[in-house]
Design a protein around this motif. Sequence first.
Motif, PDB file in Angstrom:
ATOM      1  N   ASP A 205      -9.186 -15.660   8.150  1.00 28.91           N
ATOM      2  CA  ASP A 205      -7.795 -16.084   8.024  1.00 28.91           C
ATOM      3  C   ASP A 205      -6.863 -14.950   7.606  1.00 28.91           C
ATOM      4  N   GLY A 206      -7.441 -13.806   7.211  1.00 25.99           N
ATOM      5  CA  GLY A 206      -6.599 -12.677   6.838  1.00 25.99           C
ATOM      6  C   GLY A 206      -5.786 -12.129   7.992  1.00 25.99           C
ATOM      7  N   THR A 207      -6.169 -12.477   9.227  1.00 25.08           N
ATOM      8  CA  THR A 207      -5.412 -12.019  10.402  1.00 25.08           C
ATOM      9  C   THR A 207      -4.398 -13.064  10.882  1.00 25.08           C
ATOM     10  N   ALA A 208      -4.217 -14.136  10.125  1.00 23.46           N
ATOM     11  CA  ALA A 208      -3.363 -15.242  10.577  1.00 23.46           C
ATOM     12  C   ALA A 208      -1.920 -14.804  10.845  1.00 23.46           C
ATOM     13  N   LEU A 209      -1.439 -13.803  10.101  1.00 22.97           N
ATOM     14  CA  LEU A 209      -0.071 -13.337  10.308  1.00 22.97           C
ATOM     15  C   LEU A 209       0.135 -12.769  11.705  1.00 22.97           C
ATOM     16  N   LEU A 210      -0.944 -12.368  12.368  1.00 22.46           N
ATOM     17  CA  LEU A 210      -0.838 -11.789  13.705  1.00 22.46           C
ATOM     18  C   LEU A 210      -0.715 -12.846  14.798  1.00 22.46           C
ATOM     19  N   HIS A 211      -0.882 -14.105  14.457  1.00 27.44           N
ATOM     20  CA  HIS A 211      -0.767 -15.189  15.432  1.00 27.44           C
ATOM     21  C   HIS A 211       0.698 -15.583  15.556  1.00 27.44           C
ATOM     22  N   GLY A 212       1.441 -14.835  16.367  1.00 21.83           N
ATOM     23  CA  GLY A 212       2.876 -15.063  16.488  1.00 21.83           C
ATOM     24  C   GLY A 212       3.224 -16.473  16.926  1.00 21.83           C
ATOM     25  N   ILE A 213       2.458 -17.054  17.848  1.00 20.11           N
ATOM     26  CA  ILE A 213       2.736 -18.413  18.307  1.00 20.11           C
ATOM     27  C   ILE A 213       2.633 -19.392  17.146  1.00 20.11           C
ATOM     28  N   ASP A 214       1.615 -19.217  16.290  1.00 22.98           N
ATOM     29  CA  ASP A 214       1.481 -20.070  15.114  1.00 22.98           C
ATOM     30  C   ASP A 214       2.702 -19.967  14.217  1.00 22.98           C
ATOM     31  N   ASN A 215       3.240 -18.750  14.077  1.00 16.88           N
ATOM     32  CA  ASN A 215       4.396 -18.559  13.212  1.00 16.88           C
ATOM     33  C   ASN A 215       5.635 -19.253  13.772  1.00 16.88           C
ATOM     34  N   TYR A 216       5.769 -19.286  15.093  1.00 17.15           N
ATOM     35  CA  TYR A 216       6.844 -20.077  15.689  1.00 17.15           C
ATOM     36  C   TYR A 216       6.641 -21.564  15.415  1.00 17.15           C
ATOM     37  N   LEU A 217       5.394 -22.018  15.616  1.00 18.38           N
ATOM     38  CA  LEU A 217       5.099 -23.437  15.427  1.00 18.38           C
ATOM     39  C   LEU A 217       5.283 -23.871  13.982  1.00 18.38           C
ATOM     40  N   ALA A 218       5.156 -22.924  13.033  1.00 20.38           N
ATOM     41  CA  ALA A 218       5.325 -23.254  11.620  1.00 20.38           C
ATOM     42  C   ALA A 218       6.734 -23.747  11.312  1.00 20.38           C
ATOM     43  N   PHE A 219       7.699 -23.435  12.178  1.00 24.35           N
ATOM     44  CA  PHE A 219       9.073 -23.904  11.978  1.00 24.35           C
ATOM     45  C   PHE A 219       9.290 -25.338  12.485  1.00 24.35           C
ATOM     46  N   THR A 220       8.318 -25.872  13.206  1.00 22.53           N
ATOM     47  CA  THR A 220       8.496 -27.178  13.845  1.00 22.53           C
ATOM     48  C   THR A 220       7.916 -28.303  12.994  1.00 22.53           C
TER      49      THR A 220
END
Length: 245
Positions: A205-220
């Motif tokens: 999970d230390g690489t989770a910041l690299l999942h750009g799509i996840d970061n977009y979805l975090a706003f939804t």
Amino acid sequence: MSAPHIESPRIVSREQWLTARRELLAREDASARALAELEEQRRSLPMVEIDQEYVFEGRTGKATLPELFEGRGQLIVYHFMFDPSWDAGCKFCSYLIDNLGDLSHLHARDTTIAVVSRAPYPRIEAFQERMGWTVPWYSSYGSRFNYDFHTTQDETIAAVEYLYRTKDELIDAGLDWMTQGEQAGLSVFLRRDDAVYHTYSTYGDGTALLHGIDNYLAFTPQGRPRLEEKGGWLRHHDKYREGQR
């Protein structure tokens, strides 16, 4: 492929929404400050000189670790799960590589990113062509690189370690599956003259910041998908057709 059902947020007036949003903003600001402090601590980590010679195979043939820098001062290596016996790379690692943008922005900051897997290079090349990626990708097949950086677990070659835990600690934590085979991670190296230094590695999970799509979805309202959810819907990007894995 339909998204999972979620409960819709409650309906309020614009004034009530604004009050709630301002309260959340204060927490977001505090989180951003904490993240900035964490990043400063990461930059302040000491480093270790690499005294092992590693040889990789890439698009232009053999390459040493210093050559992976491509003349720049910093190198980020993503340890992509691709066992020598597999025909395709890990779909979770593929999701991460799909999130890479134009690498010239990294290059402008004196930084190179490279992908390293243990699969022989011809398998890597075929899969990379299928996925349409241009990021530099190298095979570490036949070297100790994956074992030394704990992204291939085989105790006949090196002691098992992942997430900075020993084999027994992983088993005690219920993480038995992390004690064998291929694992994902990211390592950072710094070059000064002829010397190469290891400055940082993270796993899981230390690489989770690299999942750009996840970061977009975090706003939804639906939010970012949890790892256990991804196992149900995530595909290689050319397989998003019903029934294809």
